[in-house]
Motif scaffolding. Structure first.
Motif, short mmCIF file in Angstrom:
data_model
loop_
_atom_site.label_atom_id
_atom_site.label_comp_id
_atom_site.label_asym_id
_atom_site.label_seq_id
_atom_site.Cartn_x
_atom_site.Cartn_y
_atom_site.Cartn_z
N LYS A 92 0.83 -1.21 0.00
CA LYS A 92 0.00 0.00 0.00
C LYS A 92 0.86 1.26 0.00
O LYS A 92 0.40 2.34 0.38
CB LYS A 92 -0.95 -0.03 1.20
N ILE A 93 2.12 1.12 -0.44
CA ILE A 93 2.99 2.28 -0.57
C ILE A 93 2.47 3.17 -1.70
O ILE A 93 2.14 2.68 -2.78
CB ILE A 93 4.44 1.85 -0.86
N TYR A 94 2.38 4.48 -1.46
CA TYR A 94 1.90 5.39 -2.50
C TYR A 94 2.91 6.51 -2.73
O TYR A 94 3.70 6.85 -1.84
CB TYR A 94 0.52 5.96 -2.15
N THR A 95 2.90 7.05 -3.95
CA THR A 95 3.87 8.08 -4.34
C THR A 95 3.23 9.44 -4.54
O THR A 95 3.93 10.45 -4.56
CB THR A 95 4.60 7.67 -5.62
N ASP A 96 1.92 9.47 -4.73
CA ASP A 96 1.20 10.73 -4.92
C ASP A 96 0.81 11.28 -3.56
O ASP A 96 -0.06 10.72 -2.87
CB ASP A 96 -0.04 10.50 -5.78
N PHE A 97 1.46 12.37 -3.14
CA PHE A 97 1.24 12.90 -1.80
C PHE A 97 -0.21 13.29 -1.56
O PHE A 97 -0.71 13.23 -0.43
CB PHE A 97 2.16 14.11 -1.55
N SER A 98 -0.91 13.71 -2.62
CA SER A 98 -2.29 14.16 -2.47
C SER A 98 -3.28 13.01 -2.33
O SER A 98 -4.47 13.23 -2.10
CB SER A 98 -2.69 15.02 -3.68
N GLN A 99 -2.80 11.79 -2.45
CA GLN A 99 -3.69 10.63 -2.37
C GLN A 99 -4.30 10.49 -0.97
O GLN A 99 -5.42 10.00 -0.81
CB GLN A 99 -2.93 9.35 -2.75
N ILE A 173 -0.92 -1.02 5.69
CA ILE A 173 -1.00 0.40 6.05
C ILE A 173 -0.54 1.25 4.87
O ILE A 173 0.61 1.10 4.41
CB ILE A 173 -0.13 0.71 7.28
N PRO A 174 -1.37 2.16 4.37
CA PRO A 174 -0.92 3.07 3.30
C PRO A 174 0.20 3.99 3.82
O PRO A 174 0.02 4.71 4.80
CB PRO A 174 -2.18 3.87 2.96
N LEU A 175 1.34 3.93 3.15
CA LEU A 175 2.49 4.74 3.56
C LEU A 175 3.08 5.45 2.36
O LEU A 175 3.38 4.81 1.34
CB LEU A 175 3.57 3.86 4.20
N HIS A 176 3.24 6.75 2.45
CA HIS A 176 3.96 7.47 1.42
C HIS A 176 5.43 7.09 1.54
O HIS A 176 5.94 6.86 2.65
CB HIS A 176 3.79 8.98 1.60
#
Length: 264
Positions: A92-99, A173-176
């Motif tokens: 659940k790693i994400y790269t778009d900070f606005s997500q 856990i979604p993590l930037h």
């Protein structure tokens, strides 16, 4: 990065190598900085705050750096595997900070630290079981009097057990990715501070609303000298709830922070 196939053996190996340089370099840089500041440049000022006064063996630094080298290799391989799993869409790693909101960004860091603390406290207690200790945790405890260089000095089996928790958490856990960087910096810096064997926090910090829950060198040095207390990683709450906090902690913290620049 999405165009690079990190699962390809040559790219995986290159990524792991560069990640190793980052991990081991971070350890050397932070440990060397703290060692220089508090054991060399300002030694006379902070010497009264040294917790364990037993002398260190001359070869101990090199043994610790050797184990830390192996630990960094293991962390790099596991970290690269996490990148592969991210690329394949398993995490659940994400790269778009606005997500997600900035509130979630901050909360996610605190949540990971809490879960890591919980995992490590119980893992740590398990590693002190007699049948486990000599095979997994003894290498770390060979450093009875710790220093900044002790912070990554683990047996390879313990390194693997420590390396798995963060990748596992990214599955749920979604993590930037920048939050992961922050968490890793906190891990390294607090580990160095806690193993420095010199109390850096101010007088009465252990009675402060935050300080009473936060681990420093006095707290962790007692674990290395007494073995059966103070199993926490970042926070003291599991030790308090599990009744495993050393009864000598408050008295020793007061002693080591009552005078600076004088003999304690």
């Amino acid at each position: 990065m999405e165009t690079i196939d990190f699962a390809q053996p040559d790219i995986f190996a290159q990524t792991a190598f560069y990640m190793f340089l980052g991990i081991f370099g971070r350890y050397v840089l932070i440990a060397a900085l703290f060692y220089y500041l508090f054991k060399v440049k300002y030694q006379a000022y902070f010497q009264p705050r040294e917790v364990n006064l037993r002398p260190r063996r001359p070869e101990q630094h090199w043994r610790e750096i050797g184990f830390s080298f192996i630990t960094s290799v293991i962390f790099a391989v596991v970290g690269t595997a996490m990148v592969v799993l991210w690329q394949k869409g398993y995490t659940k790693i994400y790269t778009d900070f606005s997500q997600y909101s900035i509130l979630w960004f901050v909360f996610s860091i605190g949540l990971v630290l809490f879960l890591h603390e919980t995992y490590y406290y119980w893992l740590h207690r398990w590693m002190h079981l007699p049948k486990v200790y000599k095979w997994v945790h003894k290498a770390h405890h060979d450093s009875i009097t710790t220093s900044a260089w002790t912070s990554f000095s683990f047996h390879p089996t313990e390194s693997i057990l420590q390396a798995l928790v963060l990748p596992a958490l990214t599955f749920v856990i979604p993590l930037h990715y920048s939050a992961i960087v922050v968490i890793l910096l906190i891990m390294t810096t607090t580990s160095v501070i806690n193993h420095l064997n010199t109390e850096l926090y101010p007088r009465d910090f252990h009675r402060h609303w935050f300080g009473k829950w936060w681990i420093g060198a006095t707290h962790h040095s007692l674990h290395h000298s007494q073995f059966k207390y103070n199993y926490g990683l970042y926070f003291t709450f599991w030790d308090k709830w599990g009744k495993t906090e050393s009864p000598d902690y408050d008295k020793l913290f007061d002693k080591k922070t009552s005078q600076v620049g004088e003999s304690a």
